[in-house]
Design an enzyme around this catalytic site. Sequence first.
Site, PDB file in Angstrom:
ATOM      1  N   ASP A  63      19.419   2.323  31.028  1.00  0.00           N
ATOM      2  CA  ASP A  63      20.043   3.471  30.372  1.00  0.00           C
ATOM      3  C   ASP A  63      19.178   3.864  29.176  1.00  0.00           C
ATOM      4  O   ASP A  63      18.994   3.072  28.251  1.00  0.00           O
ATOM      5  CB  ASP A  63      21.462   3.079  29.917  1.00  0.00           C
ATOM      6  CG  ASP A  63      22.158   4.217  29.177  1.00  0.00           C
ATOM      7  OD1 ASP A  63      21.853   5.374  29.504  1.00  0.00           O
ATOM      8  OD2 ASP A  63      22.988   3.947  28.299  1.00  0.00           O
ATOM      9  N   THR A  96      20.340  11.027  29.286  1.00  0.00           N
ATOM     10  CA  THR A  96      19.641  10.571  28.080  1.00  0.00           C
ATOM     11  C   THR A  96      18.155  10.327  28.352  1.00  0.00           C
ATOM     12  O   THR A  96      17.319  10.547  27.483  1.00  0.00           O
ATOM     13  CB  THR A  96      20.271   9.274  27.545  1.00  0.00           C
ATOM     14  OG1 THR A  96      20.412   8.357  28.610  1.00  0.00           O
ATOM     15  CG2 THR A  96      21.620   9.537  26.945  1.00  0.00           C
ATOM     16  N   THR A  97      17.834   9.858  29.566  1.00  0.00           N
ATOM     17  CA  THR A  97      16.422   9.601  29.902  1.00  0.00           C
ATOM     18  C   THR A  97      15.688  10.926  30.122  1.00  0.00           C
ATOM     19  O   THR A  97      14.583  11.121  29.611  1.00  0.00           O
ATOM     20  CB  THR A  97      16.333   8.728  31.179  1.00  0.00           C
ATOM     21  OG1 THR A  97      17.182   7.589  31.010  1.00  0.00           O
ATOM     22  CG2 THR A  97      14.926   8.264  31.426  1.00  0.00           C
ATOM     23  N   ASP A 396      28.812   6.400  31.253  1.00  0.00           N
ATOM     24  CA  ASP A 396      28.079   7.575  31.753  1.00  0.00           C
ATOM     25  C   ASP A 396      28.898   8.305  32.821  1.00  0.00           C
ATOM     26  O   ASP A 396      28.988   9.529  32.818  1.00  0.00           O
ATOM     27  CB  ASP A 396      26.726   7.156  32.351  1.00  0.00           C
ATOM     28  CG  ASP A 396      25.706   6.829  31.268  1.00  0.00           C
ATOM     29  OD1 ASP A 396      26.093   6.900  30.091  1.00  0.00           O
ATOM     30  OD2 ASP A 396      24.560   6.496  31.587  1.00  0.00           O
TER      31      ASP A 396
END
Length: 567
Positions: A63, A96-97, A396
């Site tokens: 994550d 987020t990545t 998530d």
Amino acid sequence: MQGMQSPIMVMNTNTKRETGRTAQLNNIAAAKAVADVIRTTLGPRSMLKMILDASGGIVLTNDGNAILREIDVTHPAAKSMIELSRTQDEEVGDGTTSVIILAGEILHLSQPFLEKDIHPTVIVRAYMKALDAAVKIIDDLSFPIDVNDRDQLMNIVTSCIGTKYTSRFGPLMANLALDAVMCVAVDNGDGTKEVDIKKYAKIEKIAGGSIDDCRVLKGVMMNKDVVAPGRMSRRIENPRVMLLDCPLEYKKGENQTNVEITKEEDWAVLLKMEEEWIQGVCAQIASFKPDIVVTEKGLSDLCTHYLCKAGITALRRVRKTDNNRISRATGATIVHRVEEYREEDIGTKAGLFKVEKLGEEFFAFFVDCEDPKACSIILRGASRDTLNEVERNLHDAMGVARNVVHDPRLLPGGGAVEMAVSRAITEEALKIQGVEQWPFKAVGTALEVIPRTLAQNCGANVIRTLTKLRAKHAEATEESTGGHACTFGIDGNKGTIVDMKELGIWEPYAVKVQSIKTAVESAAMLLRIDDIVSGLSQKNQHGAGTGTGVAPTADDNDEDPPEKLGE
């Protein structure tokens, strides 16, 4: 000799300063370094990162936000990039990545323009135009879905979890996330829904058991036992619940209290008054015939005795957040003084109260509630590391489910949106005159980094796959009638080009738009920096400087160090 004037020192000699081109190129290099750290964690074939945190524990995750949260960086631009993934996580819970990789790529493609002496404000202006164009194209690509169709929602949440560790457990996590979000969703009456998963959906991790034992409760659970286990009932059906946030013990003086007694009997009278006060409070509570009393403060032994005599079960020192959840689930109102209690404040919606032992500890359950607007999610697993990763994945997934409930629009996944937007921006760039055309086009090129990284991470031939995908998008747009955009993207498992509609890989509109907006805006902000002054005084540092002149990372709620306050 009057011309030989000594130089004027404006800044402290300890300060480190970078200006102009050097500062911009260093910012770009730092952002790219952060993006390279988590590039391999994108997609279903992503790699894991093992990080040793400050307390010596191990974090195993893919994550993006969890990785960057644990990394200690000193460069200010790198800190700014890490802040991005936190913002993305708080806003929409997923992507987020992608946001870090995208921002890093946009900055990387800005370097040639800076070297050609194009002014940063011109580049930023072009980027903002490109962002507006991209959002318009994404609006055209999106299509609405029915929030009440569980199968469609399952598809979206499953494609979000597909890139995570928990994908091996099948639809289990997607079901947990959907159940929790649907449980806490409240209709505002104007067609919109409020979904507060942070406050009302609590994740409880209990080591032991198997992953299949994870479940969403129709009610609330917390790590508490009854005050007097032998004498109070641990199982009550259809309980009447009373919630308080006042202490059920005799109040001590705020600070020192002196009482002067002239006769010995007065001491006994004082103690008797205390007892009578507690007896009076317990009598008031008993007059409402509750089965369970829950208070956030203390509860004295004498009070316990009177409550046991009245056949009332009590829980004490319950967290405020837990009390709020019990209030939502059982329909009870939290009251601040026993004297103000009314019959309608009693909660009657819980079907069952019970205390169970899970592992080594006792847990209190308020379950089988009718229409609970709060829930607890129990996660079971072999080890603490597994549970932490499952919790991150579930967070998530719940974020994605919440976004879809808020804004029920979908986009194809697997890099299809990025490719379609990239192609449209490249075409749009031809209509722009002057030097802004190049940075405008660069945003389109930068978006290709998502499908490229997906192909890279599953071991496909990157150049061939991307060329095929570009060709597919070019053909489809020319052939297509009715202006439907191409939904072909990369299957992250096999590295082949597939129609995302057939594969059923969907992403929420909110996540995609937020990640592109955040990435472009942060890149624009970093490009406009032309001076970095790191002026921390070196006093009292005991030679522990890092050489960058930038303070070590600190949490938002950390206090300033004493040497800083002293200045």
